[in-house]
Design a protein around this motif. Sequence first.
Motif, mmCIF file in Angstrom:
data_model
loop_
_atom_site.group_PDB
_atom_site.id
_atom_site.type_symbol
_atom_site.label_atom_id
_atom_site.label_comp_id
_atom_site.label_asym_id
_atom_site.label_seq_id
_atom_site.Cartn_x
_atom_site.Cartn_y
_atom_site.Cartn_z
ATOM 1 N N HIS A 1 0.712 -1.257 0.279
ATOM 2 C CA HIS A 1 -0.217 0.093 0.591
ATOM 3 C C HIS A 1 0.932 1.123 0.070
ATOM 4 O O HIS A 1 1.862 1.222 0.944
ATOM 5 N N SER B 1 -0.091 5.805 -0.232
ATOM 6 C CA SER B 1 -0.719 6.942 0.103
ATOM 7 C C SER B 1 0.282 7.792 -1.027
ATOM 8 O O SER B 1 1.646 7.777 -0.764
ATOM 9 N N ILE B 2 -0.060 8.757 -1.729
ATOM 10 C CA ILE B 2 0.091 9.863 -2.209
ATOM 11 C C ILE B 2 -1.058 11.229 -2.570
ATOM 12 O O ILE B 2 -2.015 11.046 -2.650
ATOM 13 N N THR C 1 -9.227 5.170 9.562
ATOM 14 C CA THR C 1 -9.146 5.435 8.943
ATOM 15 C C THR C 1 -10.396 6.120 8.127
ATOM 16 O O THR C 1 -10.924 6.778 6.711
ATOM 17 N N PHE D 1 -0.856 9.566 6.913
ATOM 18 C CA PHE D 1 -2.230 9.948 6.252
ATOM 19 C C PHE D 1 -2.918 11.026 6.844
ATOM 20 O O PHE D 1 -3.733 11.296 5.844
ATOM 21 N N ILE D 2 -3.585 10.924 8.089
ATOM 22 C CA ILE D 2 -5.246 11.111 8.167
ATOM 23 C C ILE D 2 -4.990 13.347 8.884
ATOM 24 O O ILE D 2 -6.100 13.430 8.604
ATOM 25 N N ASP E 1 -1.766 14.369 7.011
ATOM 26 C CA ASP E 1 -1.162 15.249 6.057
ATOM 27 C C ASP E 1 -2.480 16.647 4.767
ATOM 28 O O ASP E 1 -1.443 17.274 5.092
ATOM 29 N N ARG E 2 -4.032 16.308 5.549
ATOM 30 C CA ARG E 2 -4.177 17.639 4.391
ATOM 31 C C ARG E 2 -4.329 18.849 5.131
ATOM 32 O O ARG E 2 -3.867 19.722 4.791
ATOM 33 N N HIS F 1 3.843 18.752 6.437
ATOM 34 C CA HIS F 1 3.503 17.816 6.660
ATOM 35 C C HIS F 1 3.123 16.820 7.563
ATOM 36 O O HIS F 1 3.519 17.091 8.227
ATOM 37 N N GLY F 2 2.253 15.947 6.610
ATOM 38 C CA GLY F 2 2.012 15.190 7.650
ATOM 39 C C GLY F 2 2.548 14.841 8.956
ATOM 40 O O GLY F 2 1.722 14.409 10.137
ATOM 41 N N PHE G 1 4.292 13.885 0.001
ATOM 42 C CA PHE G 1 3.802 12.497 1.027
ATOM 43 C C PHE G 1 3.912 11.476 -0.303
ATOM 44 O O PHE G 1 2.491 11.539 -0.782
ATOM 45 N N ILE G 2 4.636 10.694 0.027
ATOM 46 C CA ILE G 2 4.550 9.422 -1.037
ATOM 47 C C ILE G 2 5.174 8.126 0.202
ATOM 48 O O ILE G 2 6.312 8.386 0.485
ATOM 49 N N MET G 3 3.702 7.850 0.314
ATOM 50 C CA MET G 3 4.932 7.298 2.272
ATOM 51 C C MET G 3 4.253 5.609 1.775
ATOM 52 O O MET G 3 2.220 5.392 1.487
ATOM 53 N N GLU G 4 4.805 4.615 2.127
ATOM 54 C CA GLU G 4 4.361 3.780 2.100
ATOM 55 C C GLU G 4 3.064 2.802 3.804
ATOM 56 O O GLU G 4 3.721 4.017 4.789
ATOM 57 N N MET G 5 2.352 2.785 3.567
ATOM 58 C CA MET G 5 1.411 2.531 4.454
ATOM 59 C C MET G 5 1.851 0.889 4.864
ATOM 60 O O MET G 5 1.328 -0.211 4.356
#
Lengths: 78, 665, 155
Positions: free
Chosen positions: A61, A63-64, B281, B375-376, B378-379, B387-388, B482-486
């Motif tokens: 998974h 996310s971007i 999430t 992730f939650i 970041d916006r 950054h998130g 934001f390029i992140m592995e979950m």
Amino acid sequence: MSEITLDTLKPGDMARITKVRVKGPARRKLLDMGMVAGSEVELVRKAPLGDPIEFQIKGYHLSIRKEEASQIFVQKIE
Amino acid sequence: MGNTKIRVALAGNPNVGKTTLFNAITGSRQHVGNWPGVTVEKKTGVKTYRGYDIEITDLPGTYSLTAYSMDEIVARDYIIEEKPDIVIQIVDASNLERNLYLTTQLMELETEMIIALNMCDLALERGDKLYIDRMQEILAAPIVQTVASRDIGIDELLDRVIEQKQDDKYHGREIGYGDVIESKVLEIEKILLTDPSLQKKYPLRWMSIRLLEGDGNVKAKVEKSPVSKAINQLLASIDQEEYEAEIADKRYVAINAIFPQICTRCNVRLTKSDMIDRVLTNKYLGIPIFLALMWGAFELTFAFATPFTDMIERVFVWLAVNVSSGLEPQWLASLIGDGIIGGVGAVLTFVPNIFILFFLLSLLEGSGYLARAAFIMDRLMYKIGMHGKSFIPLLMGFGCNVPAIMAARSIEDEKDRLITILVVPFVSCGARLPIYILLAGAFFGRQAGTVVFFMYVLGIVVAVISAKLLRSTIVKGKPAPFIMEMPPYRVPTLRTSIVHMWDNGAMYIKKAGTIILLGVVIIWSLASFPWGIEYGSEGSYVGMIGHFFAPLLEPLGFDWKMTVALVFGLVAKEIVVASMGVLYGVGDNPAALTTSLIADPSITALSALSLMVFSLLYMPCVATLGVIKKETGSWKWAIFALIYGIVVAWLIAFLVYQGGKLLGY
Amino acid sequence: MSTTDKMLFALIMGCSYILIGMVQLITGALKALSEASMTEYAGHVIADGLFIPPDIIAGMILMLIGCVFLYGASEIHSGVHEGVAYVYVGILLSLIFAGIYVLAATGDLLEAHLLKNEEYAGWSILDALRPEIYLGVLSLLTYLKWKDSFEVAEN
């Protein structure tokens, strides 16, 4: 079949990447993470506030943000 | 006879259990520091095994070895320049496809490689079939199956290390990139061959490929060579972006070709991790659950740490009384009692909180929830130029700014991290609460709660505005993408969390501790001299400083006593209250202090409010300054934080006081 | 265990968490707003009887956990099998918060008996008992009973 961008997909949609138009260091990172032409992606979910977006790609998974996703072109797989 | 030494580097993606494996091999014999010149953490450890001293260096976890981040540069420079005998790549067996991407890059570094196939249990459990023999054959590297969290496969891994060391033959393998790229690679190799010194230092093919990919770091290495002109000419003639994508693509093509031969999987059904994520999430429940968990973490940090903090305090009070009472001359007794023991005590009372916070942070990280938190949030964070990943450090700031700044380490991008570090001090930490309670309680009666709440809000507002301001001035640019592995959720291992807690706690005591001690001694000297006056009274240097700066702070409504208290607040903000007690001659009695504050005509409700605002913002305490210096690697940012804080505090307190006066308060 | 059982369990847990959370939130708010002692408040018998300390934030968290359970119950009811995930996470959350208060109580215990801190004089183990803990125990028992059925459902 028309080309759309990654951010226009809906949760559960599958697509195949055709072109990564992202510039700068983000491009490098996206390529490394498997966002290369030909890869299949599935939109898993959007964050509670709508951004970023989580995808399944290459068996994991990732996310971007929408910003980068809107510069990745895909073909939807029905 | 001394043991033969084998130098081993651990490489691998983040979240594959690298740290767990490192801890499993080295046990407690490890050393934590920084890589020279950068703030990336460097861990080394030694394991004596079958007559060999195996020295293990834990490289930063990376997905790739390009020059995207400091982590990647550090990891690959270590392999190329320090030339370890063997590189162990830890591969997550349940996520082979992406993990092998790093393998393809390690191959090009022409180093001996062993692959530790970690978390095999997870992969096998869910029904994956792994063909280890075929894999060894294709990758031309020994493969060991491990489950680091349960110490499985560690000895076998070390056996392979020794075997590989005894065998001098180089087992190399590389992947092909297709005619177009290969012909360019050959062209570049030909040019590079004319400079033998370069060729001796770095693998030729690796350099050529990296140059084609437009790797700035490798370009810089070539720049000093006489061949640089020819190289630049050649590179100018091609579309590098095209090549970059093509090379990454070809690596994945190579992986796709071998992948079906080494692993077949049968499961794509809903896993437990996906199930949990669906809830955590969730559009409506995600954010409330996140906030609830964070609140729980704080509750635990403070509730569980209280007895330990109390114990430490008691020990130091006892020490101060017993050690200094028998000492002669008196100034020495005062230095040791009031200064050093008091100061060290002030530093150490934070330790239980810091240990627990780091333990919990490590649990959050190890479970995979930290990635979801980013992730939650970041916006929201992106809107204010962060950054998130900055959210957790900011939130921790409410407890104590020191661990909060240390937690910013999880942010890879230098600029994002710097901004986070610089705005954390505006978040109102626990030590500032006693000031609000005293002043708000004395002057605002029933509205005290509202006033205190307003202080917290003000801290957040200033932090947000500062982040925006810094983004448009000193630290220009947008937050990193934001390029992140979950990663899948896992049960975190206790050992990893304890080691993490211990490392960070010890780091705080060692590094911040020395700086704080220095600060404390300086303050003590200022408060005690000229000799013979009462500690911290009007006649001391601190008193003089108070008088000196009083005119500057007069527009904010402060008299010299408040100024002196603020100087003491440098050590730790809760000392502001204690030193007011000294200055009003009531000692450690809050009720008496409240009465004398109300009775003092030079303090009004408005100037008390102004004082609260100023205490909130004016400067990070010595501990925080020490950590800022340590985490940014230079005094420059610590001093910047100091000056910026004072300026902001002065301006806002001025607005509050003068504005309030204009409104007739 | 069938999904119907899970739905019933989620319904019961969801309602208990929300109701107790509401009592906790309201008593907490009343305490913060008025100086009046708790005994003057009519519902204090319920709050005392169920060991609910007045606490606004803790009340909100209880209600949140209740929402997670109810969300799960409604999903299962409308035929979405993944609703089980909410029950699972609901149990997880209730265990986490039970754990937090057990550890906090350990801290209080140390203060009262080891350090003999005056502020904690008269502290007894009953003061530590609060809804997070006893509801958490309920969750734990259910989880232990259903552990395997969750595994099957997920694979």
